[in-house]
Structure formats: C-alpha cells, structure tokens
Design an enzyme around this catalytic site. Sequence first.
Site, PDB file in Angstrom:
ATOM      1  N   ARG A 225      41.400  22.309  69.258  1.00 35.92           N
ATOM      2  CA  ARG A 225      41.647  23.434  68.354  1.00 35.92           C
ATOM      3  C   ARG A 225      41.708  24.685  69.216  1.00 35.92           C
ATOM      4  O   ARG A 225      40.970  24.789  70.218  1.00 35.92           O
ATOM      5  CB  ARG A 225      40.508  23.592  67.330  1.00 35.92           C
ATOM      6  CG  ARG A 225      40.440  22.503  66.267  1.00 35.92           C
ATOM      7  CD  ARG A 225      41.575  22.622  65.265  1.00 35.92           C
ATOM      8  NE  ARG A 225      41.480  21.638  64.191  1.00 35.92           N
ATOM      9  CZ  ARG A 225      42.158  20.502  64.135  1.00 35.92           C
ATOM     10  NH1 ARG A 225      42.990  20.176  65.115  1.00 35.92           N
ATOM     11  NH2 ARG A 225      42.034  19.691  63.107  1.00 35.92           N
TER      12      ARG A 225
ATOM     13  N   GLU B 260      47.137  30.036  64.564  1.00 40.76           N
ATOM     14  CA  GLU B 260      48.425  29.361  64.319  1.00 40.76           C
ATOM     15  C   GLU B 260      49.036  29.808  63.001  1.00 40.76           C
ATOM     16  O   GLU B 260      48.293  29.992  62.027  1.00 40.76           O
ATOM     17  CB  GLU B 260      48.204  27.837  64.297  1.00 40.76           C
ATOM     18  CG  GLU B 260      47.786  27.294  65.634  1.00 40.76           C
ATOM     19  CD  GLU B 260      47.382  25.822  65.583  1.00 40.76           C
ATOM     20  OE1 GLU B 260      47.564  25.161  64.543  1.00 40.76           O
ATOM     21  OE2 GLU B 260      46.872  25.337  66.602  1.00 40.76           O
TER      22      GLU B 260
ATOM     23  N   HIS C  57      51.371  22.388  67.682  1.00 41.16           N
ATOM     24  CA  HIS C  57      50.369  21.536  67.016  1.00 41.16           C
ATOM     25  C   HIS C  57      51.012  20.242  66.484  1.00 41.16           C
ATOM     26  O   HIS C  57      51.033  19.993  65.276  1.00 41.16           O
ATOM     27  CB  HIS C  57      49.672  22.304  65.874  1.00 41.16           C
ATOM     28  CG  HIS C  57      48.335  21.709  65.508  1.00 41.16           C
ATOM     29  ND1 HIS C  57      47.281  22.453  65.067  1.00 41.16           N
ATOM     30  CD2 HIS C  57      47.889  20.417  65.525  1.00 41.16           C
ATOM     31  CE1 HIS C  57      46.247  21.669  64.824  1.00 41.16           C
ATOM     32  NE2 HIS C  57      46.589  20.426  65.103  1.00 41.16           N
TER      33      HIS C  57
END
Length: 321
Positions: A232, A261, A279
């Site tokens: 993350r 994000e 991602h």
Amino acid sequence: MTTQRPEVMITRPFYPASMEWLEREYTTYRLFEAPDRDAMLREVGSRIQAIAGGGAVDAALFGALPALRLVAYVGVGYEQVDVASAVQRGIVVTNTPGVLNDAVADLALSLLLAAERRIVTADAFVRAGEWPAGGFPFTRHLGDLTLGIVGLGRIGLEVAHRAEAFGMTIAYHNRNPRSGVAYAYHSDLLGLAQASDILLCVVPGGSETRHLVTEDVLRALGPTGTFVNIARGSVVDEAALVRCLQEGALGAAALDVFDREPAVPQELFALDNVVLTPHIGSATHSTRKAMGDLAVQNVLALLGGRPLLSPVAECAALTPR
Ligand code: NAP
C-alpha cells in the site's frame, strides 16, 4: 419495493461475471451507481443483510444498514473496513486471501525485473532511435542480488519462490519469524535494508504499518538500492521516497501503489529510475474473477446458513447474527 429475496448492496463494482452471479441470486442495489447515495440508503438500508465490493466501509455506513450481517470485501487488504465497529455490531467481515497470491507475486517480479534491467528506459531508448549511436548501459544480474522482503506472508512467500528461481538470495522482515523457511530473518527493518540490494514491501496497509518504510530505511538501501512497493502507498513515507530518488540517495523504485491513489506524485514522472503501475497487482481476468467469486460464495454461505469461507482474523471467532 419490498421483495421476498434477501437484499444485498454492492458498494463498488467487482468482476462483472461475479457481480452478475450475485445479482441473479439476490435482490441487489448498486450503491456506487446511485445518483443519490443517501436516498438509496434511506430507502432500502433497513433491509440489507450483506454488502459486497470494496472501497471505504465505515461506521456511518453500518449506521445506515441496521440489519447488516456481512461485509464480503473484494480484496485481501481490508484496511478501509472499520473492522472494530463491525465486530462491535456483530457484523462479520470476509476478504479474498490466497486466490490472488500468484498474480500479485507475478507483478512483483515484473516490477523488480523492469527496475533492475531498466526495461522501460531501454524501450524509450530504442523508440527514440538512440541505439545506432551506442549500446545501452549494463545493469545488475539478478542472481548476484539479495532481495529483502518486508512481509513474508502469503504473497511474500510466492515472491520469494519466484525470486529464488532467478538465483536471488532472500531475506525478510516480519514482526515474527516465519516457521518452515530457511531465509534470513531480520527483526529490525533497518537491518534488512542494510543487508539488501532490493527491498520489496508486501505488508498490510492501515495505521499499524503507516510509514513503516522511513527515510532512514530508504537511505540504508542506498544509492544502488531498489525499492519495490506492491503493498500500500501508506507503508512508505512517499515524500521521503521522492526526495531520496531525486537526490540519488536511493537507486531506483518500482511502485504499484501510492498514498493518494489515483494521484501519483508528479515529481516521479520526471525520473527515469522509476517504474510506475496503476495498482494492478491482482488485475488479471481469472484472479479478479476468483476474488469476486469468493466474495459471492461468502454471501451465499451466510444467507444459506453455512460457515463462511474466509472471515478476516478479527472475525474468525464471531458467529454471524
Ligand atoms: P498476509 O499473508 O497477512 O501477510 C502479511 C505479512 O506481513 C505477514 O508475513 C506479517 O507477518 C507481515 N506483517 C504484518 N504487519 C506487519 C508489521 N507491522 N511489520 C512487519 N511485518 C508485518 O497478507 P498477504 O495476503 O500476503 O497480503 C499482503 C498485503 O499485500 C495486503 O494486505 C495488501 O495490502 C497487499 N496487496 C496488494 C495488492 C496490489 O494490487 N498491489 C494485491 C494484493 C495484496 P507478522 O504477522 O509476523 O508480522
């Protein structure tokens, strides 16, 4: 409109075939498409027994869903779910562990290879017509390198197996040593960074791991070191990461995840020692379908009165109400 079928809310879209399966089985409501989210919650919220999907699942949402029994989260990392509030209300949370290990580990190795062998820069070199003027600079041989894995869990172990096949030496940092592996364990992350050529992060997100990778860790990895993050964005001090890359205090980085994000620090775009992906760790067809199907299977189990397939650790002892 009231119906006889159990009612389920979808918080965020997931793999279409899995979502359609859920929609065939139950009366479902797509919260993510609602023009007025609060109006939908007011209208049907009291009848919803399960929610499926991803995104933030917080105490306010639980407040709007008084009959809720299950959060079938699509994803293995569930730091966006307020699990403490769920447990307090007797709501069970399930996630989708295991089925994504291979895809995420594959991406980890792709990023690692891209950064070390400078694939993106080499591609640009060819396209820019620079090859005829001279060859591309040499890079490092993977088999000469030590990979430090931060988080030797389900995915971390698959990364280690793949890296071993490339002849790499593996070391790792967890809070506790993992039994059944011969890799060198470092109880101290700074020590792992000092001993590694590449540091690869695959721990859970959330407050406990926020900025686990500090500027000191990145500097310990050093000017020839490579940092890979598939965990993350919150796990690394992103401002320090940008600074270290700009200054040359860190050699290279390959990043699939970011702190805010889909926003990515613009400074990274100017650096040719960085590889960036949006991602996509688990984003293959079969993996996303397996994740979606597992979430649906958890809803089917709950509403069919059967044991849940994959409750998160905090809910393992909780019986759904
Ligand atoms: P897992 O099996 O639970 O493994 C997590 C590992 O992290 C464990 O080895 C654990 O060991 C270690 N760990 C946990 N907290 C730690 C801490 N505070 N300090 C040091 N180590 C710690 O989880 P997984 O299934 O491998 O997934 C890991 C994470 O990958 C997910 O939570 C998610 O954030 C991320 N992920 C990203 C993508 C992507 O698309 N990029 C896809 C899937 C997953 P100890 O308990 O001994 O500390």
